[in-house]
Enzyme design. Sequence first.
Site, PDB file in Angstrom:
ATOM      1  CG  ASP A  66      35.481  35.782  43.271  1.00 19.22           C
ATOM      2  OD1 ASP A  66      34.678  35.686  43.968  1.00 19.22           O
ATOM      3  OD2 ASP A  66      35.167  35.420  42.126  1.00 19.22           O
ATOM      4  CD  GLU A 141      34.564  38.285  33.468  1.00 23.62           C
ATOM      5  OE1 GLU A 141      33.971  37.932  32.637  1.00 23.62           O
ATOM      6  OE2 GLU A 141      34.059  38.929  34.310  1.00 23.62           O
TER       7      GLU A 141
END
Length: 239
Positions: A66, A141
């Site tokens: 990321d 998430e």
Amino acid sequence: MKVIVDSRQNIAEAAAQGYVSFIQNKPNAVLGLATGSTPEDLYAELIKLCNQGEVTFKDVTTFNLDEYCGLAPDHPQSYRYFMQDKLFDHIDINPRNTFVPDGFRTAEEDLVAYDRAIAEHGGIDLQLLGIGGNGHIAFNEPGTSFQSITHMVELTPETRQANSRFFNSIDEVPTHAICMGMRTIMNTQNIILMAIGKNKAEAIRNTVYGDIDPKCPASVLQLHPNVTIFVDHEAGSLL
Ligand code: PGA
């Protein structure tokens, strides 16, 4: 899933030895790498072992999980900067073989291109993961689809708060990031997940014993055939 519980230093050394064996068997391995506090000890071990001639990264390719949106590669909190500082600048890897998502290229075609680049390199042989206290892996998430590929995410207040420790204030923490998807991660051949500290204990318990549910993204790893989890005694305290 194989779970190894030991001291922080011992898990870093054991994971590093795993990397050495892996790269010795496949010198042109494609590694998926992670940022955060957790892998720092592992990276320090790998630098030491590379400098001692135990392992070479000269034919290794890496893809990071990321990157923050809007931070330039030379911003000290960008993940590209982290990787240079904590690993790449100190080992014999070819800089051209290190891939980190570009936090300024968020168009759909750029995101799809990251997965395509991974596929063009034959896929990821060994993926390193940390885990969030809420069970997130990378910036995936709770609630993220298990089918996701590389995508842009809006960071949760909890994650921005947790990461604000690296910034002057929470206002400086980017609101968005680019992140490999859950499907991208599940498509890797082998996975090493590392966790340190008691704030990870519940997430580790849910990962190993909980329902397979997007509420705890890491729980999907129960469906992956080759996962090794390295935890210190605190992170493993609820197992
Ligand atoms: P940490 O982050 O290694 O800094 O604890 C891991 C994560 O949140 O995924």
